[in-house]
Write a protein that holds these residues in place. Structure first.
Motif, PDB file in Angstrom:
ATOM      1  N   LEU A 224       0.767  -1.481   0.012  1.00 47.75           N
ATOM      2  CA  LEU A 224       0.014  -0.149  -0.061  1.00 47.75           C
ATOM      3  C   LEU A 224       0.856   1.171  -0.118  1.00 47.75           C
ATOM      4  N   ALA A 225       2.025   1.084  -0.698  1.00 49.65           N
ATOM      5  CA  ALA A 225       3.021   2.256  -0.714  1.00 49.65           C
ATOM      6  C   ALA A 225       3.493   2.551  -2.135  1.00 49.65           C
ATOM      7  N   PRO A 226       2.573   2.994  -3.116  1.00 50.78           N
ATOM      8  CA  PRO A 226       3.059   3.104  -4.442  1.00 50.78           C
ATOM      9  C   PRO A 226       4.044   4.392  -4.585  1.00 50.78           C
ATOM     10  N   LYS A 227       5.059   4.204  -5.341  1.00 51.44           N
ATOM     11  CA  LYS A 227       5.898   5.407  -5.744  1.00 51.44           C
ATOM     12  C   LYS A 227       5.352   6.053  -6.898  1.00 51.44           C
ATOM     13  N   TRP A 228       4.604   6.846  -6.875  1.00 52.98           N
ATOM     14  CA  TRP A 228       3.909   7.487  -8.193  1.00 52.98           C
ATOM     15  C   TRP A 228       5.237   8.206  -8.901  1.00 52.98           C
ATOM     16  N   ASN A 229       4.999   8.387 -10.225  1.00 55.87           N
ATOM     17  CA  ASN A 229       5.955   9.094 -10.905  1.00 55.87           C
ATOM     18  C   ASN A 229       5.123   9.669 -12.359  1.00 55.87           C
ATOM     19  N   PRO A 230       4.747  11.101 -12.046  1.00 49.89           N
ATOM     20  CA  PRO A 230       5.391  11.909 -11.205  1.00 49.89           C
ATOM     21  C   PRO A 230       4.770  11.803  -9.597  1.00 49.89           C
ATOM     22  N   PRO A 231       5.503  12.315  -8.713  1.00 52.83           N
ATOM     23  CA  PRO A 231       5.090  12.091  -7.432  1.00 52.83           C
ATOM     24  C   PRO A 231       4.113  13.056  -7.132  1.00 52.83           C
TER      25      PRO A 231
END
Length: 411
Positions: free
Chosen positions: A369-376
């Motif tokens: 449950l800790a996605p690293k979005w790009n762009p953040p």
């Protein structure tokens, strides 16, 4: 509506039968020829079961272990069954339900995730083609359709039911379009039906992925009838006795089993005024600013939870989804599906971002449950990034081909 359906059915049945079978035969030959016979039988027959009555047929989504998530094989079988039933003069209407505790939790995104990572992009494209083509067939269906939305009805599960004529929600129905939380956009026709909800409810649902219950679904028009789940057996029994293709007769039968609807005090539909005020803004940033302003003035729990959901979602997914829903307001169902197909292929191509794979990994695969979005952040999402999702595919990649010349537009 009833007269239009009947007239269209009489005028076009023969022509539609010839051309639709040709379309489907080409589709199945192209997509299933590489599978062994036993695999084809298993995939096509077991994942969608058929229940026959004297004057109707029921398609049963049958993958209960994965909440009836939709596969490519299910989309292909639904196309074949529905076209056959539409052209059969001895079948008056069609129904759909799910096995187990879900109607349908959406597309099988975990399988899609693994296909993307394995470089099987053609298989991914087939998944979207089969699903979207079935949704278009349902949206332009010439016979009454009854979807029994008992249990989880999310994402693609809404897509394979809401375009039909009748949708029966229950006390166990849970509706949502949670795609922004996995770095995607509301698809499977969602930009069409969300954009046609009252006010800016569609933007709220599409951006936050928040849930509605059965009572809320009928109150906002996503469902046409509401009945307690204990009445489903009776509803099916009564429908099974009908010898008709008349929508008004089916309507009467459903009404007899329907229950009164009472919204919870905490329902978002009681907050439609503040919802419209916040979600009517042109950009995601302005929507968030409006919610933060309301929160600072009122410390309202709904505003706080809505802000939290927006901040959990993919920033790119939020901006793409808002533009998609806004465009859907001025498009027909087929136009929305063709655009969403383009957007979906752009979204899984990883050319702009890997947010879809990252979102599925975080929520469905590793479950951290800790996605690293790009762009953040929203500030780092450029206009060009968003526009890329709506831009034409490459010259060698055709848009979704729907049998639009054979069917009446769904508006």
């Amino acid at each position: 509506m009833m007269q239009r359906f009947k007239a269209a059915l009489l005028q076009r049945r023969n022509n539609l039968h010839i051309h639709s079978l040709r379309f489907l035969n080409q589709f199945h030959t192209r997509n299933l020829c590489s599978l062994p016979d036993t695999a084809i039988t298993d995939e096509l027959d077991n994942q969608v079961l058929v229940e026959g009555k004297a004057w109707s047929r029921t398609a049963i989504l049958n993958r209960p272990s994965v909440l009836n998530c939709l596969s490519t094989a299910m989309g292909a079988r639904l196309q074949k069954l529905y076209t056959s039933w539409e052209n059969n003069p001895d079948i008056g209407f069609v129904a759909m339900k799910g096995s187990g505790r879900a109607f349908c939790a959406g597309g099988d995104i975990v399988t899609l995730y693994h296909m993307i990572n394995a470089g099987k992009m053609e298989d991914c494209k087939e998944f979207f083609r089969t699903l979207y083509t079935y949704i278009y067939i349902l949206g332009t269906y010439l016979k009454p359709h009854v979807a029994l939305l008992n249990g989880i009805t999310m994402g693609g599960g809404a897509g394979v039911s809401i375009p039909g004529m009748f949708r029966v929600a229950t006390d166990k129905t849970v509706f949502a379009t949670p795609e922004t939380l996995i770095g995607f956009h509301p698809d499977a026709g969602a930009s069409f039906f969300l954009s046609h909800l009252p006010g800016h409810l569609g933007e709220y649902l599409g951006l936050t992925g928040q849930k509605l219950n059965g009572a809320e679904m009928i109150s906002c028009g996503l469902a046409t009838h509401y009945a307690h789940s204990s009445k489903l057996d009776l509803i099916e029994e009564q429908l099974g006795k009908l010898d008709t293709d008349d929508p008004s007769v089916i309507e009467t039968s459903l009404e007899k089993c329907s229950d009164l609807v009472y919204l919870d005090n905490i329902s978002v539909l009681h907050r439609i005024e503040i919802l419209d005020k916040c979600f009517s803004h042109d950009t995601v940033e302005e929507i968030i600013d409006a919610l933060e302003s309301e929160t600072s003035k009122t410390n309202d729990a709904w505003c706080i939870s809505t802000l939290r959901r927006l901040k959990e979602a993919s920033p790119l997914g939020l901006k793409v989804s808002l533009k998609s829903i806004r465009e859907g307001r001025f498009q027909t169902l087929d136009q929305c599906l063709i655009r969403e197909y383009r957007m979906s292929l752009q979204g899984i191509s990883n050319q702009v971002s890997r947010d879809f794979c990252e979102g599925v990994r975080a929520r469905m695969v590793d479950k951290d449950l800790a996605p690293k979005w790009n762009p953040p952040s929203l500030e780092q999402v450029s206009k060009d990034m968003v526009e890329h999702y709506f831009s034409p595919l490459s010259k060698s990649e055709p848009d979704l081909e729907l049998p639009t010349e054979l069917r009446e537009a769904f508006t």
